[in-house]
Design an enzyme around this catalytic site. Sequence first.
Site, mmCIF file in Angstrom:
data_model
loop_
_atom_site.group_PDB
_atom_site.id
_atom_site.type_symbol
_atom_site.label_atom_id
_atom_site.label_comp_id
_atom_site.label_asym_id
_atom_site.label_seq_id
_atom_site.Cartn_x
_atom_site.Cartn_y
_atom_site.Cartn_z
ATOM 1 N N CYS A 195 0.813 -1.228 0.000
ATOM 2 C CA CYS A 195 0.000 0.000 0.000
ATOM 3 C C CYS A 195 0.846 1.278 0.000
ATOM 4 O O CYS A 195 0.351 2.334 -0.378
ATOM 5 C CB CYS A 195 -0.891 0.059 1.234
ATOM 6 S SG CYS A 195 -1.859 -1.408 1.558
HETATM 7 O O1 KQY Z 1 -4.075 0.805 0.980
HETATM 8 C C1 KQY Z 1 -4.239 0.943 2.153
HETATM 9 N N1 KQY Z 1 -4.371 -0.090 2.901
HETATM 10 C C2 KQY Z 1 -4.325 2.285 2.687
HETATM 11 C C3 KQY Z 1 -5.098 2.422 3.903
HETATM 12 C C4 KQY Z 1 -5.242 3.838 4.269
HETATM 13 C C5 KQY Z 1 -5.391 4.028 5.676
HETATM 14 C C6 KQY Z 1 -5.527 5.437 6.064
HETATM 15 N N2 KQY Z 1 -5.599 5.522 7.459
#
Ligand code: KQY
Length: 365
Positions: free
Chosen positions: A357
Amino acid sequence: MSKCIESTPRQDGFRMPGEFEPHAGCWMLWPERTDNWRNGAKPAQRAFAAVASAIAQFEPVTVGVSAGQFLNARHMLPAAVRVVEMSSNDSWMRDCGPTFVVDIQGSVRGVDWDFNAWGGLEGGLYFPWDLDDLVPQKVCNIERLDRYKAAGFVLEGGSIHVDGEGTLLTTEECLLNTNRNPQLTREEIEETLREYLNVEKIIWLGRGVYNDETNGHVDNIACFIRPGVVALTWTDDVNDPQYEISADAYQRLINAVDAKGRKLEVHKIYQPNPILIAKEESEGVDSVDGTLPRNEGDRLAGSYINFYIANGGIVMPTFDDPHDQLAMDALSQLFPGRKVVGVNAREILLGGGNIHCITQQQPRG
Ligand code: KQY
């Protein structure tokens, strides 16, 4: 020069390559918001620096950082990592960054989706998200790459995986969520993906990892190892809420054929034991209305699937869990010829995501 193009990648013969294809490098952003990252984001910054260092063994890494954090990031990151000043609302390059596409001549372009912080005002994770939404344009400018603007279409990079040969993997929980593109039907969403990523076949999984705050991004539950081969997060514990989700995904995957008409080989990767937010972790995060509370005891969406494929390497999350070694061994077997490097990712998980991510590959083209 970097210009915004009116046509679509499909019209111009560009396609999104698989992550396992050669990269020019990797993009990341630097964490600092204290309503998401505990203790002034210092533990998260150390974890991001460890990820950047691990990836930099294999390919060039660039980290975008705010003006206020530039010197600190420069100090914490190894010299091999390029640091550029780039404002953003948080640090999830996979989701707010560009998706890169390539053509047969080796040209590379960016796709710039609309970004609404995982749901906008209907369950999104923060407001505003205007700086995140500009990140694709900034990255393409720095790289002098032309850019397709998918105007009016909300998508995060973590919600899709492709095999580079015409197949895309995604989840209904995310892409059909009313907080992304409620004006579009499933068929219209598929058509938009076909146009902007030049894919033929979309394989829909149902839900993502239990308690994933992204509304079930596919990059936490399943991914392509190479065309025809998929890894899936797994548990044998029928009492675990993840069991039913993974069992459903498994059935869909083994019954699917990809764009080339192949049946998929599906490898189960056992998930870590449930990872819960500790008291001191919860207390280290600023409580701000409009952002997700980090409550003691809440289960985090831990998964080994959220790894990054680099040139010649795999950078995977570890959690000080008995399953770490099993996952490392499995990935080593699935990726012969790549060195598997583990990075303790608990601090990234506490912010709501993991290694995949926070990274975005730029293909070599
Ligand atoms: O791709 C992801 N798991 C991003 C999550 C964003 C979290 C923001 N608090």
